[in-house]
Write a protein that holds these residues in place. Structure first.
Motif, PDB file in Angstrom:
ATOM      1  N   GLY A  18       0.785  -1.264   0.074  1.00  0.00           N
ATOM      2  CA  GLY A  18       0.095  -0.072  -0.110  1.00  0.00           C
ATOM      3  C   GLY A  18       0.645   1.248   0.213  1.00  0.00           C
ATOM      4  O   GLY A  18       0.301   2.320   0.020  1.00  0.00           O
ATOM      5  N   TRP A  19       2.096   1.137  -0.083  1.00  0.00           N
ATOM      6  CA  TRP A  19       3.001   2.214  -0.163  1.00  0.00           C
ATOM      7  C   TRP A  19       3.983   2.357  -1.328  1.00  0.00           C
ATOM      8  O   TRP A  19       4.700   1.412  -1.497  1.00  0.00           O
ATOM      9  N   VAL A  20       3.784   3.544  -1.866  1.00  0.00           N
ATOM     10  CA  VAL A  20       4.926   3.838  -2.927  1.00  0.00           C
ATOM     11  C   VAL A  20       5.914   4.791  -2.423  1.00  0.00           C
ATOM     12  O   VAL A  20       5.637   5.905  -2.131  1.00  0.00           O
ATOM     13  N   PRO A  21       7.024   4.581  -2.559  1.00  0.00           N
ATOM     14  CA  PRO A  21       8.084   5.559  -1.990  1.00  0.00           C
ATOM     15  C   PRO A  21       8.152   6.978  -2.834  1.00  0.00           C
ATOM     16  O   PRO A  21       8.029   6.699  -4.293  1.00  0.00           O
ATOM     17  N   GLN A  22       8.157   8.116  -2.160  1.00  0.00           N
ATOM     18  CA  GLN A  22       8.335   9.100  -3.207  1.00  0.00           C
ATOM     19  C   GLN A  22       9.766   9.301  -3.451  1.00  0.00           C
ATOM     20  O   GLN A  22      10.733   8.763  -3.254  1.00  0.00           O
ATOM     21  N   PRO A  23       9.967  10.273  -4.670  1.00  0.00           N
ATOM     22  CA  PRO A  23      11.481  10.498  -5.144  1.00  0.00           C
ATOM     23  C   PRO A  23      12.298  10.688  -4.048  1.00  0.00           C
ATOM     24  O   PRO A  23      11.929  11.506  -3.226  1.00  0.00           O
ATOM     25  N   PRO A  28      10.967   0.157   2.680  1.00  0.00           N
ATOM     26  CA  PRO A  28      11.430  -0.288   3.932  1.00  0.00           C
ATOM     27  C   PRO A  28      12.295  -1.517   3.909  1.00  0.00           C
ATOM     28  O   PRO A  28      12.185  -2.354   2.815  1.00  0.00           O
ATOM     29  N   GLU A  29      13.343  -1.687   4.787  1.00  0.00           N
ATOM     30  CA  GLU A  29      13.899  -2.990   4.717  1.00  0.00           C
ATOM     31  C   GLU A  29      13.146  -4.083   4.759  1.00  0.00           C
ATOM     32  O   GLU A  29      12.330  -4.301   5.246  1.00  0.00           O
ATOM     33  N   GLY A  30      13.721  -5.246   3.799  1.00  0.00           N
ATOM     34  CA  GLY A  30      12.749  -6.334   3.692  1.00  0.00           C
ATOM     35  C   GLY A  30      11.654  -6.317   2.542  1.00  0.00           C
ATOM     36  O   GLY A  30      11.019  -7.120   2.382  1.00  0.00           O
ATOM     37  N   THR A  31      11.771  -5.281   1.926  1.00  0.00           N
ATOM     38  CA  THR A  31      10.821  -5.052   0.896  1.00  0.00           C
ATOM     39  C   THR A  31      11.586  -4.341  -0.395  1.00  0.00           C
ATOM     40  O   THR A  31      12.678  -3.899  -0.139  1.00  0.00           O
ATOM     41  N   CYS A  32      10.837  -4.530  -1.502  1.00  0.00           N
ATOM     42  CA  CYS A  32      11.171  -3.848  -2.850  1.00  0.00           C
ATOM     43  C   CYS A  32      10.339  -3.638  -3.740  1.00  0.00           C
ATOM     44  O   CYS A  32       9.099  -3.976  -3.535  1.00  0.00           O
ATOM     45  N   GLN A  33      10.552  -2.987  -4.866  1.00  0.00           N
ATOM     46  CA  GLN A  33       9.824  -2.568  -6.065  1.00  0.00           C
ATOM     47  C   GLN A  33       9.729  -3.601  -7.252  1.00  0.00           C
ATOM     48  O   GLN A  33      10.941  -3.988  -7.237  1.00  0.00           O
ATOM     49  N   CYS A  40       5.888  -0.911  -2.814  1.00  0.00           N
ATOM     50  CA  CYS A  40       6.806  -2.082  -1.935  1.00  0.00           C
ATOM     51  C   CYS A  40       6.173  -3.139  -1.840  1.00  0.00           C
ATOM     52  O   CYS A  40       4.963  -3.303  -1.305  1.00  0.00           O
ATOM     53  N   ARG A  41       6.650  -4.383  -2.014  1.00  0.00           N
ATOM     54  CA  ARG A  41       6.379  -5.588  -1.795  1.00  0.00           C
ATOM     55  C   ARG A  41       7.614  -6.540  -0.839  1.00  0.00           C
ATOM     56  O   ARG A  41       8.421  -6.025  -0.796  1.00  0.00           O
ATOM     57  N   ILE A  42       6.945  -7.635  -0.203  1.00  0.00           N
ATOM     58  CA  ILE A  42       7.977  -8.517   0.325  1.00  0.00           C
ATOM     59  C   ILE A  42       9.194  -8.562  -0.595  1.00  0.00           C
ATOM     60  O   ILE A  42       8.883  -9.109  -1.738  1.00  0.00           O
ATOM     61  N   TYR A  43      10.226  -8.678  -0.114  1.00  0.00           N
ATOM     62  CA  TYR A  43      11.479  -8.975  -0.793  1.00  0.00           C
ATOM     63  C   TYR A  43      11.418 -10.452  -1.635  1.00  0.00           C
ATOM     64  O   TYR A  43      11.212 -11.234  -0.960  1.00  0.00           O
ATOM     65  N   ASN A  44      11.783 -10.164  -2.916  1.00  0.00           N
ATOM     66  CA  ASN A  44      11.726 -11.428  -3.760  1.00  0.00           C
ATOM     67  C   ASN A  44      12.863 -11.074  -4.604  1.00  0.00           C
ATOM     68  O   ASN A  44      12.739 -10.226  -5.814  1.00  0.00           O
ATOM     69  N   PRO A  45      14.083 -11.830  -4.775  1.00  0.00           N
ATOM     70  CA  PRO A  45      15.257 -11.291  -5.296  1.00  0.00           C
ATOM     71  C   PRO A  45      15.054 -11.554  -7.045  1.00  0.00           C
ATOM     72  O   PRO A  45      15.784 -10.972  -7.871  1.00  0.00           O
ATOM     73  N   ASP A  46      14.388 -12.362  -7.102  1.00  0.00           N
ATOM     74  CA  ASP A  46      13.824 -12.745  -8.787  1.00  0.00           C
ATOM     75  C   ASP A  46      12.893 -11.757  -9.269  1.00  0.00           C
ATOM     76  O   ASP A  46      12.807 -11.443 -10.597  1.00  0.00           O
TER      77      ASP A  46
END
Length: 49
Positions: A18-23, A28-33, A40-46
């Motif tokens: 539910g959160w999109v980082p601003q420019p 947050p740690e443990g998540t990525c786009q 931001c979603r739960i971290y998945n290296p693939d």
């Protein structure tokens, strides 16, 4: 499992996507786009952008 930290409701909302980082900000740690400018979603290296 001893050193686990309980996440706040606002942190959980961010992880759920539910959160999109601003420019200039990042997820947050443990998540990525998964897509550029995506939420931001739960971290998945693939899938991380």
């Amino acid at each position: 499992m001893k050193n686990l930290k309980k996440k706040s409701k606002s942190e959980l909302k961010k992880i759920a996507g539910g959160w999109v980082p601003q420019p200039g900000q990042s997820c947050p740690e443990g998540t990525c786009q998964y897509t550029e400018n995506g939420p931001c979603r739960i971290y998945n290296p693939d899938k991380c952008y």
